[in-house]
Design an enzyme around this catalytic site. Structure first.
Site, short mmCIF file in Angstrom:
data_model
loop_
_atom_site.label_atom_id
_atom_site.label_comp_id
_atom_site.label_asym_id
_atom_site.label_seq_id
_atom_site.Cartn_x
_atom_site.Cartn_y
_atom_site.Cartn_z
N ASP A 84 60.40 59.11 12.62
CA ASP A 84 61.02 57.88 12.11
C ASP A 84 62.31 58.24 11.35
O ASP A 84 62.29 59.12 10.48
CB ASP A 84 60.00 57.21 11.17
N GLY A 178 60.53 48.08 2.91
CA GLY A 178 59.86 47.77 1.65
C GLY A 178 59.68 46.27 1.50
O GLY A 178 59.83 45.51 2.46
N GLY A 208 61.21 47.51 9.10
CA GLY A 208 60.93 46.70 7.91
C GLY A 208 59.93 45.59 8.19
O GLY A 208 60.07 44.47 7.70
N THR A 232 55.15 50.08 4.49
CA THR A 232 54.79 49.70 3.12
C THR A 232 53.49 48.91 3.04
O THR A 232 52.69 49.10 2.13
CB THR A 232 55.95 48.88 2.50
#
Ligand code: 13P
Length: 287
Positions: A84, A178, A208, A232
């Protein structure tokens, strides 16, 4: 079985669903991701950031662990082991370590340099039967030390990179790594639409994935997104379940301090999050 991400993503793009990339951090994460993919009969991409690779003592350890786990757990669904946000050097390390897929994040280079480096890696990956993800425009926020401003990609630059023969393309469309801030303006579907019109069958990647509302996820898939990255959200689920276990004092009763017990609720929480995402992305039953 360990495979490149090419076939699973082409199928996803054609079938209008997305394959999840779930980032792994340790043995529990990897086990949770693989078992959930098998349970859901879904293809899966295991993402490894350079920071997580270092934490797990190196890419060779990661590749050996994933390959052995696939065998020992009897995982039959397609699994891609993917770097990644790789640097140029990191890409070569993962090629050597036996990853089946890499992302070269050249988005911070001037476009000509991004093109040149991506082109070189396309050729190397083709020889090895590996898939390659490229990036144009940057993903906002921070991903394990990789900080992006979050500007939307230029669709013409996307086409330039897509034409090099990359497997998949990550384009900044207002997405952020995040948690999303309160005042987030949402994804730019205008940009995504323009990119998909110019890049045709190329599977597009949405980074994301944590915290993007369901309707936006579905719309992004309808506009050509075939891979969605989630990191996350699994970390938050793991931390929450672990905190509850400790706050309930369970580590203090009997053998509750045994790491296999202490880490079990967090591991189960990761599994539940991954399952929920696979259902939302539409990859369940698509192995
Ligand atoms: P999140 O941490 O926001 O889910 O993003 C993950 C990601 O895009 C990894 O590249």
């Amino acid at each position: 079985m360990l495979v490149s991400a090419k076939e699973m993503l082409e199928k996803a793009k054609a079938g209008k669903y997305a394959v999840g990339q779930f980032n792994i951090n340790n043995l529990e994460w990897t086990k949770a991701a693989l078992l959930t993919a098998q349970e859901c009969n879904s293809p899966i991409i295991l993402g490894v950031s350079e920071g997580a690779g270092k934490y797990m003592t190196g890419f060779k350890t990661v590749a050996a662990m994933v390959k052995a786990m696939i065998e020992e757990l009897g995982i039959t669904v397609p699994v891609a082991l993917h770097l990644d946000h790789g640097t140029y050097e990191g890409c070569y390390k993962c090629i050597e370590a036996g990853f089946s897929s890499i992302m070269f994040d050249g988005s911070h280079y001037p476009i000509d340099e991004n093109v040149a480096k991506t082109k070189e890696l396309v050729e190397v990956c083709a020889k090895k039967g590996m898939s390659l993800e490229a990036e144009v425009g940057s993903i906002g926020g921070e991903e394990d030390g990789v900080i992006g401003k979050g500007e939307c990609a230029d669709p013409n630059e996307c086409k330039q990179i897509a034409d090099l023969g990359v497997t998949m393309l990550a384009a900044g469309i207002g997405n952020i790594h995040g948690k999303y801030p309160e005042n987030w303006e949402g994804l730019s579907f205008e940009t995504l639409d323009a990119i998909q019109k110019l890049t045709g069958d190329m599977p597009l990647v949405l980074h994301g994935g944590t915290g993007i509302p369901e309707d936006m996820i579905k719309k992004a898939i309808s506009l050509g997104v075939a891979k969605i990255n989630v990191n996350t959200e699994c970390q938050l689920s793991f931390a929450d379940a672990t905190r509850k276990y400790i706050e309930a004092g369970k580590d203090l009763s009997g053998k509750g301090f045994d790491p296999r017990k202490l880490l079990a609720p967090g591991t189960e929480a990761i599994k539940a999050t991954i399952k929920e995402k696979m259902e939302l992305f539409g990859s369940v039953g698509k192995a």
